[in-house]
Design an enzyme around this catalytic site. Structure first.
Site, PDB file in Angstrom:
ATOM      1  N   GLY A 199      64.437  45.985  28.955  1.00  0.00           N
ATOM      2  CA  GLY A 199      65.363  45.160  29.715  1.00  0.00           C
ATOM      3  C   GLY A 199      66.338  44.424  28.828  1.00  0.00           C
ATOM      4  O   GLY A 199      66.756  43.301  29.153  1.00  0.00           O
ATOM      5  N   HIS A 211      71.557  50.224  25.812  1.00  0.00           N
ATOM      6  CA  HIS A 211      70.750  49.300  26.606  1.00  0.00           C
ATOM      7  C   HIS A 211      69.432  49.978  26.932  1.00  0.00           C
ATOM      8  O   HIS A 211      69.404  51.037  27.558  1.00  0.00           O
ATOM      9  CB  HIS A 211      71.475  48.894  27.890  1.00  0.00           C
ATOM     10  CG  HIS A 211      70.711  47.897  28.709  1.00  0.00           C
ATOM     11  ND1 HIS A 211      70.856  46.534  28.542  1.00  0.00           N
ATOM     12  CD2 HIS A 211      69.774  48.058  29.681  1.00  0.00           C
ATOM     13  CE1 HIS A 211      70.058  45.902  29.384  1.00  0.00           C
ATOM     14  NE2 HIS A 211      69.378  46.807  30.083  1.00  0.00           N
ATOM     15  N   CYS A 212      68.323  49.366  26.514  1.00  0.00           N
ATOM     16  CA  CYS A 212      66.991  49.926  26.743  1.00  0.00           C
ATOM     17  C   CYS A 212      66.425  49.342  28.029  1.00  0.00           C
ATOM     18  O   CYS A 212      66.198  48.128  28.121  1.00  0.00           O
ATOM     19  CB  CYS A 212      66.077  49.617  25.555  1.00  0.00           C
ATOM     20  SG  CYS A 212      64.373  50.177  25.789  1.00  0.00           S
ATOM     21  N   PHE A 213      66.185  50.180  29.010  1.00  0.00           N
ATOM     22  CA  PHE A 213      65.669  49.702  30.290  1.00  0.00           C
ATOM     23  C   PHE A 213      64.196  49.321  30.198  1.00  0.00           C
ATOM     24  O   PHE A 213      63.737  48.481  30.966  1.00  0.00           O
ATOM     25  CB  PHE A 213      65.878  50.770  31.362  1.00  0.00           C
ATOM     26  CG  PHE A 213      67.308  50.945  31.762  1.00  0.00           C
ATOM     27  CD1 PHE A 213      67.899  50.084  32.664  1.00  0.00           C
ATOM     28  CD2 PHE A 213      68.079  51.971  31.222  1.00  0.00           C
ATOM     29  CE1 PHE A 213      69.217  50.230  33.043  1.00  0.00           C
ATOM     30  CE2 PHE A 213      69.401  52.135  31.593  1.00  0.00           C
ATOM     31  CZ  PHE A 213      69.971  51.265  32.505  1.00  0.00           C
TER      32      PHE A 213
END
Length: 274
Positions: free
Chosen positions: A126, A121-123
């Site tokens: 998002g 999951h890439c913050f």
């Protein structure tokens, strides 16, 4: 979980803010300062060449950034056979029913969906990175690192001309920040110049981080693995590295290097076609 959800909102805003500041500095400060060289012809002046390069890198970085968000991994929880009595909540603790799902599927708590070939999951986007947007994510990291390197070089040239200093000595960049801080508090350095110096180190950090992450991701792709599979210790079927590359980048890989395009050959769409 609350902290992660907050980070999922703050990180994209932080990236967009840094991108806007970089664009403003390049267009209104660095590039105009290059027009001061009277020895070059207008057509091949460093300002025009550098401006064209920066716009190319920025357009690819932001274009792939948008495609990563738009091409989010689909929620497979509605389409996959999770087995009798199995709910999406069963994915929270990692349980699986026999033949319930495709390999390397994962339920993301932040996205609240099951994605195929989940990587991480890439913050900063998002969004989850999976089979549909992996190529755009790698291109986003690549062009972001190149844009940061381009801004770093332009910023160093601007500081070198403004402060009449040379970066020929490798230690000059390392001692620039502490020396600039002392000059700033003594009133010998303007706020705009100090801000540019701080941005130099920020561009260096972001550029190195994106470049390292891109190289690490390419190594996993050559092995046919995802970060989620490595973290969970999953065994991956050995395949030729060319097939692994084509699975992610598709046959239009050269076009994807030049302009932001969707990867229409993702696993999700192939599964739909079946």
């Amino acid at each position: 979980m609350l902290v992660l959800r907050l980070l999922n909102v703050v990180a994209p805003a932080y990236f967009l803010c840094i991108s806007l500041v970089t664009f403003v500095l390049q267009i209104f400060l660095f590039i105009p300062s290059m027009f001061r060289d009277p020895s070059t012809t207008p057509l091949f002046s460093p300002a025009l060449l550098h401006g064209a390069l920066f716009l190319f890198l920025s357009a690819n970085a932001m274009g792939n950034y948008v495609l990563v968000i738009q091409s989010s991994p689909e929620d497979l929880g509605k389409d996959l056979n999770l087995g009798k009595g199995a709910e999406v909540a069963d994915w929270l603790d990692g349980s699986r029913s026999p033949g319930s799902a495709l390999p390397s599927t994962h339920f993301c708590r932040l996205c609240a969906r099951v994605t195929q070939r989940h990587d991480h999951h890439c913050f900063f986007t998002g969004n989850c990175i999976g089979s549909r947007n992996m190529r755009n994510f790698i291109m986003f990291c690549l062009y972001t690192s190149l844009a940061c390197l381009d801004s770093l070089v332009a910023g160093m040239a601007y500081i070198s001309a403004t402060l009449s200093m040379s970066f020929a000595d490798p230690l000059a960049f390392l001692t620039l920040l502490p020396h600039s801080i002392s000059q700033f508090f003594s009133g010998a350095l303007l706020s705009s110049e100090m801000f540019v110096i701080l941005m130099l180190y920020l561009w260096l950090g972001i550029g190195l981080a994106c470049a390292g992450f891109c190289c690490h991701q390419m190594l996993l792709i050559l092995r046919g693995q995802t970060r989620y599979q490595v973290r969970k210790g999953m065994v991956v079927r050995a395949r030729p590295w060319r097939e692994n590359l084509q699975e992610v980048f598709g046959k239009r890989w050269l076009l994807g290097l030049l302009i932001p395009v969707l990867n229409v050959e993702s696993d999700c769409r192939r599964q739909k076609g079946k």
